[in-house]
Enzyme design. Structure first.
Site, PDB file in Angstrom:
ATOM      1  N   GLY A   1      15.784  96.508 -25.778  1.00  0.00           N
ATOM      2  CA  GLY A   1      15.604  98.091 -26.597  1.00  0.00           C
ATOM      3  C   GLY A   1      14.290  98.929 -26.260  1.00  0.00           C
TER       4      GLY A   1
ATOM      5  N   CYS B   1      43.125  98.578 -14.517  1.00  0.00           N
ATOM      6  CA  CYS B   1      44.831  99.328 -15.262  1.00  0.00           C
ATOM      7  C   CYS B   1      45.246  99.182 -13.392  1.00  0.00           C
ATOM      8  CB  CYS B   1      44.737 101.436 -14.945  1.00  0.00           C
ATOM      9  SG  CYS B   1      46.192 101.481 -15.791  1.00  0.00           S
TER      10      CYS B   1
ATOM     11  N   CYS C   1      44.346 104.088 -19.299  1.00  0.00           N
ATOM     12  CA  CYS C   1      43.344 103.247 -19.081  1.00  0.00           C
ATOM     13  C   CYS C   1      42.312 104.320 -18.610  1.00  0.00           C
ATOM     14  CB  CYS C   1      43.105 101.646 -18.549  1.00  0.00           C
ATOM     15  SG  CYS C   1      44.580 101.029 -18.872  1.00  0.00           S
TER      16      CYS C   1
ATOM     17  N   CYS D   1      48.868 101.073 -22.544  1.00  0.00           N
ATOM     18  CA  CYS D   1      48.708 102.223 -21.615  1.00  0.00           C
ATOM     19  C   CYS D   1      50.419 102.451 -20.963  1.00  0.00           C
ATOM     20  CB  CYS D   1      48.074 101.203 -20.629  1.00  0.00           C
ATOM     21  SG  CYS D   1      47.434 102.288 -18.844  1.00  0.00           S
TER      22      CYS D   1
ATOM     23  N   CYS E   1      49.579 100.192 -17.340  1.00  0.00           N
ATOM     24  CA  CYS E   1      49.845  98.945 -17.133  1.00  0.00           C
ATOM     25  C   CYS E   1      50.769  97.981 -18.751  1.00  0.00           C
ATOM     26  CB  CYS E   1      48.846  98.691 -16.374  1.00  0.00           C
ATOM     27  SG  CYS E   1      47.108  98.885 -18.509  1.00  0.00           S
TER      28      CYS E   1
HETATM   29 ZN   LIG Z   1      46.812 100.942 -18.096  1.00  0.00          ZN
END
Ligand SMILES: [Zn+2]
Ligand SMILES: Nc1ncnc2c1ncn2[C@@H]1O[C@H](COP(=O)(O)OP(=O)(O)OP(=O)(O)O)[C@@H](O)[C@H]1O
Ligand SMILES: [Mg+2]
Lengths: 303, 252
Positions: free
Chosen positions: A52, A292, A286, A261, A264
């Site tokens: 970090g 997807c 997506c 989505c 999908c």
């Molecule tokens: Zn999707």
């Protein structure tokens, strides 16, 4: 990283078909000269040793403008080996101009294979997303970072931000979240949501959606961040705790649009809103095109 | 006598040819209010900055509750500044975040010391606004919308919310209208008594020193030329410079 032991299985057919590269002999491998790559690798090693923490490096001019992720490209160039398979995404998509150009660049200067498949990639360079598919130990995720300093908008003096990091004095960042809640009733930061790495350093996750933040936590893959213009590299080693800042009574919540989505049916992926016509028609799909596509194929296979 | 809360010896700090501090010693006991008076350029602000860790002296020592402040690392010094000490600046711009709401200004020190409950932070901010006589309904407003007197009171609330034991104030009423000054001094006096704070306050205002301070230090050219109980120093000044200072106030 540098594929020494085990070459990744050659890409096979379909969308993921790795476009094998033929290296242009006019360039040193992966464009940068060897001493520059060594310098960047030293910065990466230091970054990995202090999760970090932003490590300065001698950022080089790249044949692409800064907005194109020269920091990420330099990190990728420094870690790439001939056997690596590179995936590049921009906002989750493999087919944007930026992603296509960077892949073409590395095919040309490193001769590496490229892929659109998260599962096949050994190095994934990204802008604005983390792939939906869980990454594993043999992968490296390279983020393109425009502004590495999470405190910059709160404390413009660079020397002072360094001091705040050194003292782990991060009250100021909470003031920003406090102001968010006071103004909007909730933490309105939905991108580039600040995180604590390993309980020590405050870090900017780059402009990924807050939805992706939990994926950074204890991720098995190494995460590297490169900021070209600001000349900084930082890292999250595998399995490192990454915590999104919040309040006890306003806990961090990864937000996504409340839709499946359209393509999908996924209900747990990050969605883009897409206008389908100019009379207000819209669908949610997506943002991770590989994810997807895989789900659509799987669905088609079942039917 | 119990141990001094803050104790400094032989402080020296030069800016080029100017000796801003020249062999200054000072002790402050718990719950004690000490005023520093003296003409412009005599080193008052510099002394405050050195004692509170904002500036480093060329020489000398500062001990807080027995701890060697100058030998402690920056992290330890910052922790003292966040928890044990407070600093109220003459100009509210130096002590407030103008881009942050009043509530956020008060909450900052709480958050910096690990408070992570939004509702709790707001409750504390509301309570402190009340205590400094600002309507808690204005909690989400920017301090830019506040009058000078309100900004100073907000600065005081922001400083006191973590209940420091020692507060440094550099002319907190400077630049305010006389009527506003009087109200602010009353408020400071009430809070200091209520919280049992130790305060080191710089002021040009002899009347304010008389009202607030148990003890007075008179500075000139980077040195403490006289020091003692407030009434003694003001009623029976020994040093010619203090006599001049008191006389000029009486004449005015
Ligand atoms: Zn999707
Ligand atoms: N950062 C600095 N650089 C150079 N000289 C300084 C600095 N700070 C203070 N001085 C000088 O040190 C001397 C003491 O200054 P200081 O600000 O402590 O005085 P003061 O008693 O607070 O005055 P005033 O009543 O005007 O606020 C002055 O001669 C001032 O010009
Ligand atoms: Mg001064």
């Amino acid at each position: 990283m540098t594929g020494t032991t085990q070459a990744p299985s050659p890409p096979t057919g379909g969308r993921g078909s790795g476009e094998g590269g033929t290296r242009d002999p006019g360039y040193n491998f992966a464009y940068l000269d060897e001493s520059t790559k060594r310098m960047i690798r030293r910065a990466i090693l230091k970054a990995v040793a202090i999760p970090g923490h932003q490590v300065p490096f001698g950022s080089r001019e790249m044949p692409l403008p800064y907005g194109w992720g020269t920091g990420g490209i330099q990190v990728t160039a420094a870690i790439l080996g001939p056997a690596d398979v590179l995936k590049v995404i921009d906002q989750g998509a493999d087919d944007t101009t930026n992603a296509v150009s960077i892949r073409a660049f590395f095919r040309r200067v490193a001769g590496v294979a490229t892929t659109e498949r998260t599962a096949e990639a050994t190095v994934i360079q990204t802008r604005h997303r983390i792939p939906e598919r869980a990454l594993h130990e043999d992968q490296v995720l390279v983020y393109q970072v425009p502004i590495p300093e999470p405190l910059m908008r709160l404390e413009p003096r660079i020397a002072e931000t360094k001091r705040l990091h050194a003292m782990a004095d991060y009250g100021l960042m909470h003031v920003k979240l406090y102001e968010d809640i006071a103004r909007h009733g909730h933490i309105a930061t939905s991108y580039n949501y600040p995180v604590m790495v390993n309980g020590r350093y405050l870090m900017s996750p780059s402009p990924i959606p807050a939805f992706d933040n939990p994926k950074m936590d204890r991720m098995p893959a190494l995460q590297l961040f490169g900021a070209g213009r600001e000349k900084r590299i930082y890292a999250v080693p595998p399995y490192t705790p990454v915590r999104s800042l919040d309040f006890e009574d306003h806990p961090f919540r990864p937000i996504r649009a409340q839709h499946p989505c359209t393509l999908c049916g996924s209900t747990d992926s990050y969605l883009d809103e897409v206008l389908t016509d100019d009379v207000g028609g819209r669908i949610f799909v997506c943002s991770d095109t590989d994810w997807c596509g895989e789900r659509q194929q799987a669905k088609a296979a079942v039917e | 006598m119990s141990e001094a809360l803050l104790s400094a010896r032989d402080l020296a700090l030069r800016f080029g040819r100017v000796a801003a501090l020249d062999g200054v010693a000072i002790d402050i006991w718990p719950g004690e209010v000490v005023a520093i008076v003296g003409e412009s350029g005599s080193g008052k602000t510099t002394l405050l900055r050195v004692l509170s860790g904002l500036a480093r002296p060329d020489a000398g020592s500062v001990h807080y509750a027995g701890q060697d402040v100058l030998a402690a690392g920056e992290a330890a010094r910052r922790r003292l500044m966040r928890t044990e000490w407070g600093f109220v600046h003459q100009n509210p711009r130096d002590g407030l975040r103008m881009g942050v709401s009043a509530g956020g200004n008060i909450g900052e020190r709480l958050m910096a010391t690990g408070h992570r409950h939004y509702g709790g932070i707001r409750a504390a901010a509301a309570e402190w606004l009340r205590r400094v006589e600002i309507d808690p309904a204005r909690m989400d407003e920017s301090p830019r919308k506040f009058s000078g007197g309100m900004q100073q009171r907000l600065q005081i609330a922001r400083t006191l919310v973590t209940q420091p034991r020692l507060v440094f104030m550099d002319e907190p009423t400077g630049g305010l209208d006389v009527s506003v000054q009087a109200r602010l001094l009353d408020l400071i006096r009430a809070l200091v008594a209520e919280l049992g704070l130790a305060v080191l306050i710089v002021t040009h205002d002899i009347a304010a020193a008389r009202l607030l301070a148990h003890r007075i230090l008179v500075m000139r050219h980077g040195r403490v030329v006289e020091e003692g109980l407030t009434d003694r120093v003001l009623d029976d000044p020994q040093h010619p410079y203090t006599q001049l200072l008191v006389a000029s106030v009486l004449a005015a």
